[in-house]
Write an enzyme that holds these catalytic residues in place. Structure first.
Site, PDB file in Angstrom:
ATOM      1  N   THR A   1      -4.885  -5.868  -3.049  1.00 16.41           N
ATOM      2  CA  THR A   1      -4.082  -4.678  -3.296  1.00 16.41           C
ATOM      3  C   THR A   1      -4.141  -4.134  -4.729  1.00 16.41           C
ATOM      4  OG1 THR A   1      -2.543  -5.815  -1.857  1.00 16.41           O
ATOM      5  CG2 THR A   1      -1.680  -3.931  -3.085  1.00 16.41           C
TER       6      THR A   1
ATOM      7  N   GLY B   1       0.256 -10.792   2.212  1.00 12.79           N
ATOM      8  CA  GLY B   1       1.508 -10.043   2.235  1.00 12.79           C
ATOM      9  C   GLY B   1       2.627 -10.699   3.015  1.00 12.79           C
TER      10      GLY B   1
ATOM     11  N   GLY C   1      -2.015 -10.256  -2.755  1.00 12.06           N
ATOM     12  CA  GLY C   1      -2.227 -11.515  -2.047  1.00 12.06           C
ATOM     13  C   GLY C   1      -1.805 -11.388  -0.599  1.00 12.06           C
TER      14      GLY C   1
ATOM     15  N   ARG D   1      -0.945  -4.763  12.318  1.00  9.65           N
ATOM     16  CA  ARG D   1      -0.378  -5.637  11.281  1.00  9.65           C
ATOM     17  C   ARG D   1      -0.069  -4.821  10.027  1.00  9.65           C
ATOM     18  NH1 ARG D   1      -1.822  -7.129   5.695  1.00  9.65           N
ATOM     19  NH2 ARG D   1      -1.000  -9.201   5.334  1.00  9.65           N
ATOM     20  N   VAL D   2       1.098  -5.032   9.470  1.00  7.61           N
ATOM     21  CA  VAL D   2       1.472  -4.383   8.219  1.00  7.61           C
ATOM     22  C   VAL D   2       1.779  -5.481   7.197  1.00  7.61           C
ATOM     23  CG1 VAL D   2       3.227  -2.963   7.088  1.00  7.61           C
ATOM     24  CG2 VAL D   2       2.345  -2.302   9.337  1.00  7.61           C
ATOM     25  N   GLY D   3       1.237  -5.332   6.018  1.00  5.91           N
ATOM     26  CA  GLY D   3       1.483  -6.321   4.965  1.00  5.91           C
ATOM     27  C   GLY D   3       2.670  -5.934   4.108  1.00  5.91           C
ATOM     28  N   ASP D   4       2.679  -6.453   2.912  1.00  6.49           N
ATOM     29  CA  ASP D   4       3.812  -6.230   2.007  1.00  6.49           C
ATOM     30  C   ASP D   4       3.752  -4.897   1.272  1.00  6.49           C
ATOM     31  OD1 ASP D   4       1.478  -7.421   0.720  1.00  6.49           O
ATOM     32  OD2 ASP D   4       2.654  -7.357  -1.122  1.00  6.49           O
TER      33      ASP D   4
END
Ligand code: GLY
Length: 337
Positions: A193, A247, A245, A221-224
């Site tokens: 990121t 998420g 990193g 999928r969704v990360g941070d």
């Protein structure tokens, strides 16, 4: 660092960088720490993004405008397999992008799993400014972007498509383990990121976070990165934090919010990042041995700090006097980064 990224970082640095002692920005007693506007970004490629942001910050633009421009640079110019239009797709071969933006007054906007739209960071800003909501996802985010004048275009590059085909030919589905067998999930060659934090000459803070997320992730999928409090948090009273990193670990720990709250309790930025990393380890000690999590923080005095689970995390700093890539002040596994 791959060749293209090394070239971009070095070219950017040689275009005006002054060498500075490693770690200066983390030292609160350093009088230069309150010298005014400053922008910091995750990883070495943050050099180019910082320069794009600095063009605006140095002429008196707001931190919010600056971080949007810096993130846009990363989304389009960087051609990194983990950010923007050059990102790797999910396990179905679909490129989905996540981004968030926030200012120090608590205004924020985000998009998640958006497809075929360049510059998710600008869509995120429009969500913040033009809607009563904070986050739009998927098709709704795309519809909103088009209503705001964005054009739909296929973003998946031939290189990313080829990488996906190669992965599909060999992979069992465990993206956190074998997204890239050769590198630790979350490290800079695997969904690193761009997180950017800035303070402007009026002492106002803002941050932006943009990514294509984990390569070969499940569709949806969704990360941070688009989740305020996980991948990004900003508060003018205290400071700002962002993450890179894997998420899932940031979401579990509301990690960027945690870093800011630790600074509120008096921790220096690097100490706050270290305590948040220790929290990640305490929650999942075994998992934390094999994935990377990195935090970067900037307090309202302009002091900067970073810490990572594993060695190797770098961040870029730019202000009126200097620009450089610095190592995080430490890591749990591997000591000094
Ligand atoms: N940190 C980016 C992601 O996990 O998607």
């Amino acid at each position: 660092m791959n060749d293209r990224r090394r070239f971009l970082a070095q070219a950017a640095l040689s275009a005006g960088a002054l060498a500075i002692p490693r770690g200066w920005a983390s030292d609160p007693s350093d009088p230069r720490a309150d010298a005014g506007a400053r922008v910091v970004s995750t990883w070495d490629f943050g050099v180019g993004a910082n320069q794009a942001a600095w063009k605006h910050l140095s002429t008196g633009a707001s931190a919010l405008d600056a971080v949007e421009q810096g993130a846009r640079w990363a989304e389009s110019e960087l051609c990194n397999p983990t950010v923007g239009r050059c990102g790797n797709p999910d396990r179905d071969g679909v490129l989905t992008l996540d981004a968030s933006i926030m200012d120090g007054d608590g205004r924020c906007g985000a998009v998640a799993a958006i497809e075929d739209i360049d510059h998710p960071i600008s869509v995120a800003r429009l969500v913040m400014e033009k809607t009563p909501h904070v986050m739009l996802v998927g098709e709704g985010a795309q519809q909103f972007a088009m209503a705001q004048g964005f054009r739909k275009r296929r973003l998946l590059t031939p290189e990313a498509e080829q990488a996906w085909r190669e992965w599909r030919a060999r992979a069992e589905y465990q993206p956190q383990i074998n997204a890239e067998r050769s590198v630790r999930p979350g490290n800079k060659d695997n969904h690193d990121t761009l997180g950017m934090l800035a303070i402007d000459r009026n002492g106002r803070l803002a941050g932006a976070c943009t990514t294509s997320g984990m390569a070969w992730k499940m569709h949806g999928r969704v990360g941070d990165s688009p989740i305020v409090g996980a991948g990004l948090y900003v508060d003018n009273e205290v400071g700002a934090a962002t993450a890179s990193g894997v998420g899932e670990e940031m979401i579990r720990n509301a990690a960027s919010f945690l870093v800011v709250e630790l600074m509120r309790q008096g921790r220096a930025p690097a100490d706050a990042c270290r305590e948040a990393i220790e929290r990640v380890v305490r929650k999942r000690p075994e998992a934390s041995k094999s994935l990377q999590v990195c935090f970067l923080a900037l307090n309202r005095h302009g002091e900067v700090g970073a810490f990572a689970l594993h060695a190797g995390f770098e961040y870029a700093v730019c202000d009126a006097k200097k620009q450089d890539v610095l190592h995080a002040s430490g890591s749990i596994y591997g000591g000094g980064a």
